[in-house]
Scaffold this motif. Structure first.
Motif, mmCIF file in Angstrom:
data_model
loop_
_atom_site.group_PDB
_atom_site.id
_atom_site.type_symbol
_atom_site.label_atom_id
_atom_site.label_comp_id
_atom_site.label_asym_id
_atom_site.label_seq_id
_atom_site.Cartn_x
_atom_site.Cartn_y
_atom_site.Cartn_z
ATOM 1 N N GLU A 281 -3.734 -4.003 -8.177
ATOM 2 C CA GLU A 281 -4.955 -3.273 -8.410
ATOM 3 C C GLU A 281 -5.851 -2.979 -7.157
ATOM 4 O OE1 GLU A 281 -7.424 -5.595 -11.183
ATOM 5 O OE2 GLU A 281 -5.969 -5.652 -12.767
ATOM 6 N N ASP A 282 -5.616 -3.643 -6.324
ATOM 7 C CA ASP A 282 -6.196 -3.384 -5.085
ATOM 8 C C ASP A 282 -5.225 -3.722 -3.997
ATOM 9 O OD1 ASP A 282 -6.859 -6.126 -4.617
ATOM 10 O OD2 ASP A 282 -8.584 -5.884 -6.191
ATOM 11 N N PRO A 283 -5.850 -3.446 -2.559
ATOM 12 C CA PRO A 283 -5.254 -3.789 -1.515
ATOM 13 C C PRO A 283 -4.990 -5.166 -1.213
ATOM 14 C CG PRO A 283 -6.591 -1.930 -0.874
ATOM 15 C CD PRO A 283 -6.900 -2.511 -2.285
ATOM 16 N N LYS A 284 -6.010 -5.915 -1.421
ATOM 17 C CA LYS A 284 -5.753 -7.452 -1.452
ATOM 18 C C LYS A 284 -4.648 -8.025 -2.607
ATOM 19 C CE LYS A 284 -8.461 -11.893 -2.004
ATOM 20 N NZ LYS A 284 -9.579 -12.346 -2.249
ATOM 21 N N GLU A 285 -4.682 -7.486 -3.611
ATOM 22 C CA GLU A 285 -3.479 -8.126 -4.379
ATOM 23 C C GLU A 285 -2.263 -7.658 -3.865
ATOM 24 O OE1 GLU A 285 -1.944 -7.886 -9.076
ATOM 25 O OE2 GLU A 285 -4.040 -6.931 -8.579
ATOM 26 N N ASN B 136 -0.785 1.020 -6.189
ATOM 27 C CA ASN B 136 -1.122 1.600 -7.339
ATOM 28 C C ASN B 136 0.094 2.329 -8.109
ATOM 29 O OD1 ASN B 136 -2.085 4.138 -9.043
ATOM 30 N ND2 ASN B 136 -3.794 2.771 -8.929
ATOM 31 N N GLU C 47 -6.429 -6.686 6.793
ATOM 32 C CA GLU C 47 -6.416 -7.140 5.254
ATOM 33 C C GLU C 47 -4.865 -7.740 5.098
ATOM 34 O OE1 GLU C 47 -8.428 -6.156 1.247
ATOM 35 O OE2 GLU C 47 -7.946 -4.527 2.543
ATOM 36 N N ILE D 287 -3.174 0.559 3.629
ATOM 37 C CA ILE D 287 -4.012 -0.774 3.822
ATOM 38 C C ILE D 287 -4.341 -1.053 5.158
ATOM 39 C CG2 ILE D 287 -1.848 -2.065 3.950
ATOM 40 C CD1 ILE D 287 -3.300 -4.382 2.477
ATOM 41 N N GLY E 230 0.673 -1.126 -0.004
ATOM 42 C CA GLY E 230 -0.068 0.210 -0.092
ATOM 43 C C GLY E 230 0.717 1.152 -0.003
#
Length: 294
Positions: free
Chosen positions: A70-74, A49, A100, A96, A23
């Motif tokens: 693409e997102d916090p999970k990834e 990002n 998570e 993040i 993040g």
């Protein structure tokens, strides 16, 4: 160690560690990791990002590797996999949620599980003490039972040894310094102290129950006639629950003008977890703490 400057000095003298910032859109975290890079104790790997991170890097005149997510999970999965594969040495939380990030850390297939309990250890520096204090657990285990407290102690002792405290003095905190059947934390403290004396908890000296004043002030311990190898000299404070640990840490900052740096230990690598309200300097010290325990 007496203060965070000594902690930073030791981190600077260690070999560089590869740190994954998960993040990495968080500007203050980027500033901290940039300072740590300039000080010579980390090599940053940024996950998040790419466009946002690149703009922030430009604003602080740095150029580090970025791994797109693409997102916090990834981002969490990619960051944890870098550490579990051996490509990086520790994790740092950026933009993040802690839950998570820890979900990825605890993944059974590619996470950082060791079979040990994960617990939070905070280093506290205040103007009133001539030494650093370690406090646990004010960030992970809500209401630890006796078995969990043993793991919390063992995790904190490992951190203390990495801060050059050979035989840490551990105070088990409560509101009073006597066993009271109506206060379960005092009973646990007495049991933990006795387990230490019998060699069931090693590499430290434990005493409790001790109230906070008796744990850190030799004068308070003397006035109350408490004779102990730990009273007034504690290196590690073990709190009864997450609430008291959280309050103790924040009061050290907002009431006494101190500083706090924390991380989660018990996984294959430290996880540097900082508050969103922490400035870049606090995050730098937390990074140094993580590097010394990687």
């Amino acid at each position: 160690m007496k203060n965070f400057q000594e902690l930073l000095k030791k981190a600077k003298s260690s070999t560089r560690k590869n740190v994954v910032l998960v993040g990495a859109e968080d500007l203050e975290a980027l500033k901290a990791i940039s300072m740590a890079y300039e000080e010579g104790f980390v090599n940053p790997v940024l996950v998040g990002n790419k466009e946002t991170i690149a703009k922030n890097l430009e604003s602080i005149e740095q150029d580090f590797d970025i791994i797109e997510a693409e997102d916090p999970k990834e981002a969490a999965e990619k960051g944890v996999r870098l550490v579990s594969s051996g490509a990086a040495d520790l994790l740092m939380k950026g933009k993040i949620k802690t839950s998570e990030l820890l979900k990825a850390v605890l993944n059974k297939e590619w996470g950082l599980r060791t079979g040990s309990l994960l617990s939070h250890v905070a280093a506290i520096e205040t103007p009133y003490l001539e030494r650093l204090l370690l406090v646990s657990d004010g960030g992970m285990i809500i209401n630890p039972d006796l078995t969990q407290k043993i793991d919390i102690i063992n995790n904190a002792v490992k951190v203390a040894k990495n801060l050059e405290i050979d035989i840490p003095k551990v105070a088990i905190l409560a509101a009073v310094e006597v066993v009271n059947p109506d206060m379960p934390e005092t009973i646990d403290a007495s049991i933990l102290s006795q387990m230490n004396k019998r060699g069931q908890i090693k590499d430290c000296i434990i005493d409790g129950p001790l109230a906070l004043d008796n744990a850190i002030s030799e004068e308070a311990a003397k006035i109350k006639n408490i004779k102990s190898d730990v009273a007034g000299k504690a290196d590690i404070l073990i709190v009864p629950d997450i609430h008291s640990g959280n309050i103790l840490g924040k009061s050290a900052v907002y009431i006494s003008g101190g500083n706090v740096a924390g991380m989660i230990v018990g996984a294959k690598a430290p996880v540097v977890v900082v508050s969103r309200s922490d400035n870049s300097q606090s995050k730098l010290v937390a990074l140094a703490l993580g590097v010394l325990n990687a």
